[in-house]
Scaffold this motif. Structure first.
Motif, PDB file in Angstrom:
ATOM      1  N   PHE A 199      33.297  -7.920 -26.604  1.00 53.43           N
ATOM      2  CA  PHE A 199      33.216  -7.527 -27.941  1.00 53.43           C
ATOM      3  C   PHE A 199      32.797  -7.162 -28.706  1.00 53.43           C
ATOM      4  O   PHE A 199      32.554  -6.103 -29.143  1.00 53.43           O
ATOM      5  CB  PHE A 199      33.362  -9.034 -28.674  1.00 53.43           C
ATOM      6  CG  PHE A 199      34.235  -8.835 -30.459  1.00 53.43           C
ATOM      7  CD1 PHE A 199      35.284  -8.343 -31.073  1.00 53.43           C
ATOM      8  CD2 PHE A 199      32.768  -9.059 -30.989  1.00 53.43           C
ATOM      9  CE1 PHE A 199      35.010  -8.626 -32.270  1.00 53.43           C
ATOM     10  CE2 PHE A 199      33.366  -9.468 -32.149  1.00 53.43           C
ATOM     11  CZ  PHE A 199      34.017  -8.803 -33.264  1.00 53.43           C
ATOM     12  N   GLU A 200      31.175  -7.114 -28.238  1.00 50.70           N
ATOM     13  CA  GLU A 200      30.278  -6.206 -28.410  1.00 50.70           C
ATOM     14  C   GLU A 200      30.172  -5.406 -28.209  1.00 50.70           C
ATOM     15  O   GLU A 200      29.464  -4.279 -28.981  1.00 50.70           O
ATOM     16  CB  GLU A 200      29.173  -7.336 -27.888  1.00 50.70           C
ATOM     17  CG  GLU A 200      27.264  -6.771 -28.346  1.00 50.70           C
ATOM     18  CD  GLU A 200      27.335  -6.640 -29.963  1.00 50.70           C
ATOM     19  OE1 GLU A 200      26.442  -6.079 -30.741  1.00 50.70           O
ATOM     20  OE2 GLU A 200      27.829  -8.246 -30.280  1.00 50.70           O
ATOM     21  N   GLN A 201      30.809  -4.651 -26.970  1.00 47.81           N
ATOM     22  CA  GLN A 201      30.571  -4.081 -26.365  1.00 47.81           C
ATOM     23  C   GLN A 201      31.431  -2.829 -27.311  1.00 47.81           C
ATOM     24  O   GLN A 201      31.816  -1.554 -27.463  1.00 47.81           O
ATOM     25  CB  GLN A 201      30.957  -3.326 -24.876  1.00 47.81           C
ATOM     26  CG  GLN A 201      29.983  -4.200 -23.977  1.00 47.81           C
ATOM     27  CD  GLN A 201      30.473  -3.749 -22.725  1.00 47.81           C
ATOM     28  OE1 GLN A 201      31.914  -4.320 -22.191  1.00 47.81           O
ATOM     29  NE2 GLN A 201      29.610  -4.269 -21.311  1.00 47.81           N
ATOM     30  N   GLN A 202      33.048  -3.051 -27.562  1.00 41.12           N
ATOM     31  CA  GLN A 202      33.885  -2.805 -28.588  1.00 41.12           C
ATOM     32  C   GLN A 202      32.913  -2.307 -30.013  1.00 41.12           C
ATOM     33  O   GLN A 202      34.032  -1.167 -30.577  1.00 41.12           O
ATOM     34  CB  GLN A 202      35.132  -3.645 -29.220  1.00 41.12           C
ATOM     35  CG  GLN A 202      35.615  -3.249 -27.373  1.00 41.12           C
ATOM     36  CD  GLN A 202      37.086  -4.647 -27.823  1.00 41.12           C
ATOM     37  OE1 GLN A 202      37.332  -5.286 -28.712  1.00 41.12           O
ATOM     38  NE2 GLN A 202      37.754  -4.800 -26.087  1.00 41.12           N
ATOM     39  N   ARG A 203      32.315  -3.366 -30.349  1.00 36.50           N
ATOM     40  CA  ARG A 203      31.685  -3.183 -31.368  1.00 36.50           C
ATOM     41  C   ARG A 203      30.487  -1.783 -31.835  1.00 36.50           C
ATOM     42  O   ARG A 203      30.960  -1.286 -32.164  1.00 36.50           O
ATOM     43  CB  ARG A 203      31.210  -4.309 -32.068  1.00 36.50           C
ATOM     44  CG  ARG A 203      30.806  -4.313 -32.956  1.00 36.50           C
ATOM     45  CD  ARG A 203      30.442  -5.446 -34.166  1.00 36.50           C
ATOM     46  NE  ARG A 203      30.212  -6.941 -33.434  1.00 36.50           N
ATOM     47  CZ  ARG A 203      29.185  -7.465 -33.957  1.00 36.50           C
ATOM     48  NH1 ARG A 203      29.337  -7.979 -35.117  1.00 36.50           N
ATOM     49  NH2 ARG A 203      29.042  -8.404 -32.577  1.00 36.50           N
ATOM     50  N   GLU A 204      29.778  -1.697 -30.918  1.00 33.84           N
ATOM     51  CA  GLU A 204      28.859  -0.929 -30.098  1.00 33.84           C
ATOM     52  C   GLU A 204      29.918   1.027 -30.600  1.00 33.84           C
ATOM     53  O   GLU A 204      29.281   1.734 -30.602  1.00 33.84           O
ATOM     54  CB  GLU A 204      28.071  -1.227 -28.918  1.00 33.84           C
ATOM     55  CG  GLU A 204      26.944  -2.391 -29.543  1.00 33.84           C
ATOM     56  CD  GLU A 204      26.290  -2.472 -30.787  1.00 33.84           C
ATOM     57  OE1 GLU A 204      25.819  -1.166 -30.664  1.00 33.84           O
ATOM     58  OE2 GLU A 204      25.926  -2.911 -31.669  1.00 33.84           O
ATOM     59  N   LEU A 205      30.546   0.797 -29.939  1.00 37.01           N
ATOM     60  CA  LEU A 205      31.691   1.660 -28.974  1.00 37.01           C
ATOM     61  C   LEU A 205      32.679   2.309 -30.670  1.00 37.01           C
ATOM     62  O   LEU A 205      32.073   3.745 -30.897  1.00 37.01           O
ATOM     63  CB  LEU A 205      32.411   1.625 -28.338  1.00 37.01           C
ATOM     64  CG  LEU A 205      33.003   2.075 -27.053  1.00 37.01           C
ATOM     65  CD1 LEU A 205      33.520   1.600 -26.182  1.00 37.01           C
ATOM     66  CD2 LEU A 205      32.139   3.681 -26.713  1.00 37.01           C
ATOM     67  N   GLN A 206      32.541   0.823 -31.426  1.00 40.56           N
ATOM     68  CA  GLN A 206      32.950   1.708 -32.682  1.00 40.56           C
ATOM     69  C   GLN A 206      32.548   1.820 -33.865  1.00 40.56           C
ATOM     70  O   GLN A 206      32.167   3.012 -34.267  1.00 40.56           O
ATOM     71  CB  GLN A 206      33.308   0.017 -33.175  1.00 40.56           C
ATOM     72  CG  GLN A 206      34.154   0.756 -34.915  1.00 40.56           C
ATOM     73  CD  GLN A 206      36.185   1.522 -34.400  1.00 40.56           C
ATOM     74  OE1 GLN A 206      36.782   1.755 -34.297  1.00 40.56           O
ATOM     75  NE2 GLN A 206      35.576   2.606 -35.361  1.00 40.56           N
ATOM     76  N   LYS A 207      31.441   1.481 -34.134  1.00 38.24           N
ATOM     77  CA  LYS A 207      29.712   2.094 -34.310  1.00 38.24           C
ATOM     78  C   LYS A 207      29.814   3.495 -34.123  1.00 38.24           C
ATOM     79  O   LYS A 207      29.162   4.365 -34.811  1.00 38.24           O
ATOM     80  CB  LYS A 207      28.213   1.318 -34.654  1.00 38.24           C
ATOM     81  CG  LYS A 207      27.866  -0.132 -35.427  1.00 38.24           C
ATOM     82  CD  LYS A 207      26.895  -0.933 -34.577  1.00 38.24           C
ATOM     83  CE  LYS A 207      27.207  -2.275 -35.004  1.00 38.24           C
ATOM     84  NZ  LYS A 207      25.718  -2.491 -35.104  1.00 38.24           N
ATOM     85  N   TYR A 209      31.418   5.893 -32.993  1.00 35.04           N
ATOM     86  CA  TYR A 209      32.779   7.074 -33.867  1.00 35.04           C
ATOM     87  C   TYR A 209      32.314   6.222 -34.772  1.00 35.04           C
ATOM     88  O   TYR A 209      32.857   7.656 -35.160  1.00 35.04           O
ATOM     89  CB  TYR A 209      33.708   5.897 -33.078  1.00 35.04           C
ATOM     90  CG  TYR A 209      34.675   6.366 -31.734  1.00 35.04           C
ATOM     91  CD1 TYR A 209      34.112   7.222 -31.007  1.00 35.04           C
ATOM     92  CD2 TYR A 209      35.159   4.717 -31.257  1.00 35.04           C
ATOM     93  CE1 TYR A 209      34.411   7.342 -29.210  1.00 35.04           C
ATOM     94  CE2 TYR A 209      35.361   5.182 -29.711  1.00 35.04           C
ATOM     95  CZ  TYR A 209      35.563   6.059 -29.185  1.00 35.04           C
ATOM     96  OH  TYR A 209      35.662   6.385 -27.359  1.00 35.04           O
ATOM     97  N   ASP A 210      31.926   5.910 -35.433  1.00 38.31           N
ATOM     98  CA  ASP A 210      32.040   5.883 -36.381  1.00 38.31           C
ATOM     99  C   ASP A 210      31.156   6.643 -37.338  1.00 38.31           C
ATOM    100  O   ASP A 210      30.891   7.741 -38.490  1.00 38.31           O
ATOM    101  CB  ASP A 210      30.967   5.088 -37.912  1.00 38.31           C
ATOM    102  CG  ASP A 210      32.836   2.886 -37.750  1.00 38.31           C
ATOM    103  OD1 ASP A 210      33.948   3.924 -37.429  1.00 38.31           O
ATOM    104  OD2 ASP A 210      32.612   2.344 -38.386  1.00 38.31           O
ATOM    105  N   LYS A 211      29.646   7.159 -36.747  1.00 41.64           N
ATOM    106  CA  LYS A 211      28.496   7.557 -36.938  1.00 41.64           C
ATOM    107  C   LYS A 211      28.887   9.286 -36.455  1.00 41.64           C
ATOM    108  O   LYS A 211      28.645  10.122 -37.322  1.00 41.64           O
ATOM    109  CB  LYS A 211      27.420   7.137 -35.958  1.00 41.64           C
ATOM    110  CG  LYS A 211      26.154   7.538 -36.272  1.00 41.64           C
ATOM    111  CD  LYS A 211      24.981   7.014 -35.212  1.00 41.64           C
ATOM    112  CE  LYS A 211      24.045   6.362 -36.331  1.00 41.64           C
ATOM    113  NZ  LYS A 211      22.623   6.695 -34.608  1.00 41.64           N
ATOM    114  N   ILE A 212      29.966   9.348 -35.393  1.00 39.05           N
ATOM    115  CA  ILE A 212      29.561  10.657 -35.106  1.00 39.05           C
ATOM    116  C   ILE A 212      30.936  11.021 -35.890  1.00 39.05           C
ATOM    117  O   ILE A 212      30.753  12.456 -36.682  1.00 39.05           O
ATOM    118  CB  ILE A 212      31.214  10.431 -33.965  1.00 39.05           C
ATOM    119  CG1 ILE A 212      29.660  10.334 -32.528  1.00 39.05           C
ATOM    120  CG2 ILE A 212      31.577  11.682 -33.768  1.00 39.05           C
ATOM    121  CD1 ILE A 212      30.562  10.274 -31.373  1.00 39.05           C
TER     122      ILE A 212
END
Length: 144
Positions: free
Chosen positions: A116-124, A126-129
């Motif tokens: 879950f934490e990894q997914q959250r970091e990935l989403q961050k 993607y949002d930044k990109i």
């Protein structure tokens, strides 16, 4: 016979005898001998089984009475957590870590939170990109 009920439990839980022995912290050879009626079932093993699998009906395990698992409505095992906020559950776990260290399902929970934490970091990321792409598009438009 208790040995037969332990065999049923192993089958019900879909684990091997080796895994079951590991979960209840006994030697596989000792458990196999007991299940084959070569040796006695140790009372400490029964305690360990009920500790590792609290959902197992102790009366069924010892006497063969009732169902293999406690009834879901039975408050001795299942409580309704719906009224609790997730942080209350996590607070309880953090305050009582010793109760959870021996829990065999803890590794799965840790993996779940880790994923879950990894997914959250990935989403961050993607949002930044996405934000950078929008900024870049605006800069390109402004320069025209």
């Amino acid at each position: 016979m208790i040995a037969n009920r332990i065999k049923q439990l192993i089958e019900y839980k879909k684990v091997t005898v080796s895994e079951f022995a590991e979960y209840i912290n006994i030697e596989e050879k000792e458990l196999k001998e007991a299940l084959d009626s070569v040796s006695q079932i140790n009372s400490e093993w029964l305690k360990s089984i009920l500790k590792v699998y609290p959902e197992v009906n102790a009366e069924w395990l010892l006497l063969g009475v009732g169902d293999i698992l406690y009834n879901v409505q039975d408050k001795r095992y299942v409580i309704n957590l719906e009224s609790l906020r997730p942080e209350e559950i996590l607070d309880y776990i953090l305050i009582n870590p010793d109760k959870f260290r021996e829990e065999s399902k803890l590794d799965a929970v840790v993996a779940l939170f880790s994923n879950f934490e990894q997914q959250r970091e990935l989403q961050k990321m993607y949002d930044k990109i996405e934000r950078y792409e929008k900024l870049l598009e605006e800069k390109v438009r402004d320069n025209r």
